[in-house]
Scaffold this active site. Structure first.
Site, PDB file in Angstrom:
ATOM      1  N   GLY A 122      12.803  -7.896  -3.909  1.00  0.00           N
ATOM      2  CA  GLY A 122      12.427  -6.502  -4.113  1.00  0.00           C
ATOM      3  C   GLY A 122      11.066  -6.387  -4.773  1.00  0.00           C
ATOM      4  O   GLY A 122      10.950  -6.514  -6.001  1.00  0.00           O
ATOM      5  N   THR A 124       8.019  -4.381  -2.778  1.00  0.00           N
ATOM      6  CA  THR A 124       7.289  -3.229  -2.240  1.00  0.00           C
ATOM      7  C   THR A 124       7.888  -1.894  -2.676  1.00  0.00           C
ATOM      8  O   THR A 124       9.109  -1.743  -2.741  1.00  0.00           O
ATOM      9  CB  THR A 124       7.274  -3.296  -0.699  1.00  0.00           C
ATOM     10  OG1 THR A 124       6.770  -4.573  -0.300  1.00  0.00           O
ATOM     11  CG2 THR A 124       6.407  -2.209  -0.112  1.00  0.00           C
ATOM     12  N   THR A 130       1.104  -2.565  -0.657  1.00  0.00           N
ATOM     13  CA  THR A 130       0.664  -3.899  -1.052  1.00  0.00           C
ATOM     14  C   THR A 130      -0.141  -3.897  -2.350  1.00  0.00           C
ATOM     15  O   THR A 130      -0.606  -4.953  -2.784  1.00  0.00           O
ATOM     16  CB  THR A 130      -0.181  -4.534   0.071  1.00  0.00           C
ATOM     17  OG1 THR A 130      -1.181  -3.604   0.484  1.00  0.00           O
ATOM     18  CG2 THR A 130       0.687  -4.899   1.259  1.00  0.00           C
ATOM     19  N   GLU A 244       6.086 -17.379   1.902  1.00  0.00           N
ATOM     20  CA  GLU A 244       6.482 -16.425   2.936  1.00  0.00           C
ATOM     21  C   GLU A 244       5.454 -16.378   4.059  1.00  0.00           C
ATOM     22  O   GLU A 244       5.797 -16.393   5.244  1.00  0.00           O
ATOM     23  CB  GLU A 244       6.645 -15.042   2.308  1.00  0.00           C
ATOM     24  CG  GLU A 244       6.985 -13.940   3.291  1.00  0.00           C
ATOM     25  CD  GLU A 244       6.932 -12.572   2.639  1.00  0.00           C
ATOM     26  OE1 GLU A 244       7.828 -11.767   2.918  1.00  0.00           O
ATOM     27  OE2 GLU A 244       5.980 -12.297   1.875  1.00  0.00           O
TER      28      GLU A 244
END
Length: 386
Positions: A122, A124, A130, A244
């Site tokens: 969690g 954003t 961003t 990621e």
């Protein structure tokens, strides 16, 4: 170090073995039903692939990000979608690198055994996107607990994860010298949170990607669920974000190979005006160009992963790998759809499903424009544009 597609053959063969039990018809049906591929993810977990990054000391495979990226690549190359399970890979690294020994002892063996999942992160928020340092979700320490209030959006796999890594501001922005300071990360028990302070609103979208909006109303999280040092969360979360981006690059590379393999076979057989359409340079060139770009992105993926595994800075390489791979897979997707003609829009060919899935990565987890801005500022030394 440079690798080729002939490396890591044991991993590739093992992942392909699991994927072969779930042919494209399975993924097509899951997509049509807007469902979650639970059986597929469970099979990957059972075979140990979802515990690849857990150190052997905690009953995992002890592999690096390079090997994890190969796992993600093979899932997508087989016609699946790693977006259903990739969160555990990059979230694990945040816990492995920054969690306390007590946290790792309590959680990692259970994840390795398939008793727990850590699929969700969690970060954003609706008003910050961003611009992570300006998040408004707060965590206030009180009587051995943190009280969390705020909102998150585009938070994936909440309904199919036991744990979530959550970023919140523990020191007000006005009170820190550097805007990236004063952020902290917490390990949240999702089921417990949904009973006492967190509500979830699913967001329907063009891709069958389970994602949500979260609301926190005095959610209490035990003090021992703080990961690392309070106020250092932004630095810690980059561990997960760089992983990621490298993993998403690998997924796009898998997609790129899937598209080029699919369209190459089709245009070699499809006869129009008495000849295979693949004999035409107007067909050959876009497909070849896409393949060249996938191969180039592949090299940058391996470079980013090698730096990550060596504990060296890799933000630039992870961003560039994601940019190149997302662009290459999208070009391959366009060529595949174009030269299938009308059949490219038919569900049974799976092209339209994969086309939608790979388009996401031009936007998330970081948009291509933000990557270019990063390169301009941090690599080329241009003035900051935002």
């Amino acid at each position: 170090m440079a690798y080729s597609n002939n490396d890591f053959e044991d991993i590739r063969r093992g992942v392909r073995g699991v994927c072969s039990q779930f042919p494209e018809e399975y993924h097509r049906k899951v997509d049509e039903e807007k469902a979650y591929p639970k059986a597929f993810v469970d099979a990957l977990t059972k075979e140990g692939w979802m515990a690849a990054l857990i150190p052997e000391a905690y009953d995992g495979a002890g592999l690096g990000l390079t090997e994890a990226s190969v796992i993600m690549e093979e899932i997508n190359r087989a016609g699946g979608n790693s977006g259903a399970c990739h969160g555990q890979m990059y979230n694990l690294n945040t816990l492995v690198r920054h969690g306390s020994e007590a946290q790792k002892q309590a959680i990692l063996p259970r994840i390795a055994a398939g008793e727990l999942s850590l699929q969700s992160m969690g970060v954003t928020e609706p008003t910050t996107g961003t611009d992570t340092t300006k998040i408004k979700t707060t965590a206030v320490k009180k009587d051995g607990r943190y009280i969390i209030n705020g909102q998150k959006v585009w938070i994936s796999r909440v309904q199919h994860s036991d744990l979530m890594i959550l970023l919140a501001r523990t020191t007000p922005l006005a009170e820190v010298e550097k805007k990236s300071a004063g952020l902290s990360i917490f390990l949240v028990d999702i089921k417990e949170a949904m009973r006492s302070g967190m509500s979830v609103r699913p967001i329907r979208n063009m891709v069958n990607h389970e994602t949500n909006e979260l609301f926190f109303d005095n959610l209490e999280v035990p003090e021992e669920n703080l990961i690392g040092e309070e106020g250092q969360g932004f630095k810690y979360i980059l561990t997960g974000l760089n992983a990621e981006r490298a993993l998403i690059a690998a997924e796009c590379i898998g997609d790129g190979y899937w598209f080029t393999d699919k369209v190459t076979a089709y245009v070699s057989e499809r006869q129009v005006f008495g000849r295979p359409i693949g004999m035409n340079q107007g067909v050959q060139f876009p497909i070849s160009e896409a393949f060249v770009e996938v191969e180039a992105a592949n090299l940058m993926r391996y470079k980013a992963c090698a730096l990550y595994d060596a504990g060296q800075p890799c933000g630039a390489e992870a961003n560039m790998a994601k940019y190149l791979a997302a662009k290459a897979s999208w070009e391959a997707a366009n060529a595949c759809l174009q030269y299938h003609g009308g059949f490219g829009f038919a569900n049974e060919y799976d092209v339209e499903r994969k086309f939608r899935e790979t388009r996401l990565y031009q936007v998330a987890p970081i948009s291509t424009n933000l990557i270019l801005s990063y390169v301009a500022e941090h690599i080329l030394g241009m003035p900051r544009s935002y």
